[in-house]
Scaffold this motif. Structure first.
Motif, short mmCIF file in Angstrom:
data_model
loop_
_atom_site.label_atom_id
_atom_site.label_comp_id
_atom_site.label_asym_id
_atom_site.label_seq_id
_atom_site.Cartn_x
_atom_site.Cartn_y
_atom_site.Cartn_z
N ARG A 1 -110.49 3.02 93.20
CA ARG A 1 -109.20 2.80 92.52
C ARG A 1 -108.98 1.33 92.24
O ARG A 1 -108.60 0.94 91.12
CB ARG A 1 -108.06 3.36 93.39
CG ARG A 1 -106.68 2.93 92.94
CD ARG A 1 -105.61 3.63 93.74
NE ARG A 1 -105.70 3.38 95.16
CZ ARG A 1 -105.15 2.34 95.78
NH1 ARG A 1 -104.49 1.43 95.09
NH2 ARG A 1 -105.25 2.22 97.09
N VAL B 1 -105.65 10.94 92.29
CA VAL B 1 -104.64 10.93 91.23
C VAL B 1 -104.46 9.52 90.66
O VAL B 1 -104.35 9.34 89.45
CB VAL B 1 -103.30 11.48 91.77
CG1 VAL B 1 -102.21 11.37 90.70
CG2 VAL B 1 -103.45 12.93 92.20
N MET B 2 -104.45 8.52 91.53
CA MET B 2 -104.30 7.14 91.05
C MET B 2 -105.47 6.72 90.16
O MET B 2 -105.29 6.06 89.12
CB MET B 2 -104.18 6.18 92.23
CG MET B 2 -102.84 6.24 92.95
SD MET B 2 -102.74 5.00 94.28
CE MET B 2 -101.02 5.14 94.75
N GLY C 1 -107.36 8.75 88.42
CA GLY C 1 -107.20 9.50 87.17
C GLY C 1 -106.21 8.87 86.23
O GLY C 1 -106.37 8.89 85.00
N SER C 2 -105.16 8.26 86.79
CA SER C 2 -104.14 7.65 85.94
C SER C 2 -104.69 6.48 85.13
O SER C 2 -104.24 6.22 84.01
CB SER C 2 -102.95 7.19 86.79
OG SER C 2 -103.29 6.05 87.58
N ILE D 1 -104.06 8.41 81.84
CA ILE D 1 -102.67 8.13 81.46
C ILE D 1 -102.52 6.75 80.83
O ILE D 1 -101.86 6.60 79.80
CB ILE D 1 -101.73 8.27 82.67
CG1 ILE D 1 -101.85 9.66 83.30
CG2 ILE D 1 -100.29 8.01 82.27
CD1 ILE D 1 -101.02 9.84 84.55
N ILE E 1 -100.45 3.36 85.00
CA ILE E 1 -100.83 3.25 86.41
C ILE E 1 -99.62 3.46 87.31
O ILE E 1 -99.70 4.11 88.35
CB ILE E 1 -101.49 1.89 86.68
CG1 ILE E 1 -102.74 1.73 85.82
CG2 ILE E 1 -101.84 1.73 88.15
CD1 ILE E 1 -103.42 0.38 85.97
N GLY F 1 -98.92 7.01 87.58
CA GLY F 1 -99.92 7.62 88.46
C GLY F 1 -99.58 7.45 89.93
O GLY F 1 -99.87 8.33 90.75
N LEU G 1 -97.09 10.24 90.77
CA LEU G 1 -97.76 11.54 90.83
C LEU G 1 -98.64 11.64 92.08
O LEU G 1 -98.76 12.71 92.69
CB LEU G 1 -98.61 11.74 89.57
CG LEU G 1 -97.84 11.84 88.25
CD1 LEU G 1 -98.82 11.93 87.08
CD2 LEU G 1 -96.91 13.04 88.26
N ALA G 2 -99.24 10.54 92.49
CA ALA G 2 -100.09 10.53 93.68
C ALA G 2 -99.29 10.79 94.94
O ALA G 2 -99.74 11.51 95.84
CB ALA G 2 -100.82 9.20 93.78
#
Length: 522
Positions: A25, A166-167, A169-170, A174, A189, A192, A195-196
């Motif tokens: 990340r 999730v982070m 992926g953002s 995203i 970010i 994200g 969402l994380a």
């Protein structure tokens, strides 16, 4: 001892996966943002909801709640235990939601005021976007505390893996949708992050339900358990508040002094957190409920022995890790981060910070273990008072060192104050318990330090030879510059520990070798 290694090993496995993904990340963040203004604005903005997260969630709440939770289970049964959990969770939801709404309102008013430069407005806007993370991650931390108290360590520790997935992926899914510039993509970010936090909390719900937890609202205002946990939290909140305010002020000084300082120092912190989380935090997580049970049963000899074992294991791993971080700081940073917006200049900046920060790994890990001993004894005020004194010193040292050393000055200030924190906690714990019976540990620390220095010298010599013969142009060469010296140093370190029978590290090696021999003989 084997149970400690087994349980903390399960946590360490999950934490290792989380920390590796955490590094991925940070690598993605570095590629997108580098060490400039956008990176520093995001880092500083994220530290503000983290202040309240640590006040209300991780550490302080679980330290106050877990001993009470286990006591209710032992004395009054599971029905009352779950009622207390629901009451405390209800209070947490109310308080955290109120803090989130207040933070968002204050950030909005400050942005509308017109008092601040564009870089500060960017930081406030990012902070406002990430505020809901506070509520979600507080709930996730509370769930983790319950599961630890019920004897589950791997699954809650694995929740951080979900958070990092999730982070990451953002960054790729995203952020590109938000615009073409870094100033716009960074908001992807920030989304994200929120969402994380949700993913980490939701992930733990199935196991909680299997354990018997069912959420139901309980009015917390006059609940005796809520009031008790709240009173226990107050000293810890003061200590954590002092720490987080110190972080905010220190980073604020860096943010004002130069655009690159906050992000450069933060990358160094992330690298230090990998070995710290792998074993130091894992053992601390295991030790809190274990030591709490021993303290409740007044088994103080076992309490001292368990605490000494925990410190012995964490020092064995982290003394060597700190030396390697110092010796191999530049090739590690070059391998992990140097791409995209993260250039050679950024590598030099972060290297300086990491070299001065790495010694703090030993002290931070020791503080984590010792603080759990106080929490298990029902004393949250002593670590808080010591923390406040040390953090005031840290702020003074940061102000002194920031000018001549920049981000390296922040690292040096942290290393010095963390060492003082660990020393004061040891002194206070000796007074509290009458004696510590740490003779075996004291005898091994000097030997571990000597062995680590020899192994670190081996790593440095091999790296210098590698650099002269291969340079660092290709990826495989960068990889070898990190892993070849590290592997050689680790072999030397473990061999010397085994040869001279140094501390708990020798026992851990013997256990590992016995297990391997047993498997090979099948």
């Amino acid at each position: 001892m084997s149970q400690m290694l087994k349980s903390s090993g399960a946590i360490a496995l999950a934490t290792l996966l989380s920390r590796i993904l955490g590094l991925v990340r940070v690598m993605a963040y570095a590629h997108l943002m580098g060490t400039g203004l956008v990176a520093s604005a995001f880092t500083y903005a994220f530290s503000i909801p983290n202040l309240f997260r640590r006040l209300l969630g991780e550490g302080v709440l679980t330290a106050a709640f877990i001993p009470h939770f286990k006591e209710k289970q032992k004395l009054e049964g599971e029905q009352e235990m779950w009622r207390v959990a629901n009451a405390v969770l209800s209070a947490l939801l109310v308080v955290a939601t109120g803090v989130v709404l207040l933070m968002m309102a204050v950030a909005t008013l400050l942005m509308w005021s017109g008092w601040f430069k564009l870089k500060t407005v960017l930081m406030l806007d990012l902070m406002r976007c990430m505020c809901p993370y506070l509520l979600l991650v507080c709930v996730a931390a509370f769930f983790m505390g319950i599961l630890n108290a019920r004897g589950h360590f791997f699954v809650p520790a694995f929740g951080s893996v979900m958070l990092n997935v999730v982070m990451i992926g953002s960054v790729f899914l995203i952020a590109p949708m938000m615009g073409q510039t870094k100033e716009r993509q960074v908001f992807g970010i920030a989304l994200g992050v929120v969402l994380a936090g949700a993913a980490q909390a939701i992930y733990q719900l199935p196991l909680l339900r299997r354990e018997g937890f069912r959420f139901r609202w309980i009015t917390p205002w006059k609940d005796k358990s809520v009031l008790f946990v709240g009173r226990q939290m107050v000293p810890g909140i003061l200590g954590v508040a002092a720490f987080q305010i110190n972080v905010l002020v220190s980073q604020g000084l860096g943010f004002w002094f130069a655009d690159h300082i906050v992000s450069s120092f933060d990358y160094a912190v992330r690298l230090m957190e990998l070995p710290q989380g792998l074993f130091g935090v894992s053992l601390a997580t295991y030790l809190l409920p274990t030591l709490s049970g021993l303290a409740t049963d007044k088994k103080y000899p076992e309490f001292r022995s368990t605490l000494q074992q925990g410190l012995g294991y964490v020092l064995t791993s982290n003394i060597m890790a700190a030396v390697l971080l110092m010796v191999l700081a530049e090739p590690i940073i070059r391998l992990l981060f140097e791409r995209g917006s993260f250039d050679v200049v950024a590598t030099t900046r972060v290297t300086k910070a990491l070299v001065f920060l790495a010694p703090a790994l030993i002290a931070y890990s020791t503080v984590n273990i010792l603080a759990r001993a106080f929490y298990a004894l029902g004393d949250t005020s002593t670590p808080a008072r010591i923390s406040i004194c040390c953090l005031f010193l840290n702020l003074v040292l940061t102000a002194l060192f920031l000018g001549p050393l920049e981000q390296a000055g922040m690292g040096l200030a942290n290393s010095m104050t963390a060492a003082m924190n660990a020393g004061l906690l040891l002194f206070a714990l000796r007074k509290k318990l009458g004696r510590l019976d740490f003779q075996r540990l004291q005898g091994s620390v000097t030997a571990l330090a000597g062995v680590a220095l020899v192994s670190g010298a081996v790593a440095w010599l091999i790296f210098q030879g590698w650099e002269r013969h291969f340079g660092h142009a290709q990826f495989w060469v960068k990889t070898g510059a990190v892993f070849v010296p590290t592997a050689c140093a680790a072999i030397v370190y473990l061999a010397l520990i085994r040869l001279f029978h140094i501390g708990y590290g020798s026992e851990a090696i013997d256990q590992a070798m016995a297990k391997l021999r047993a498997r090979w003989s099948r």
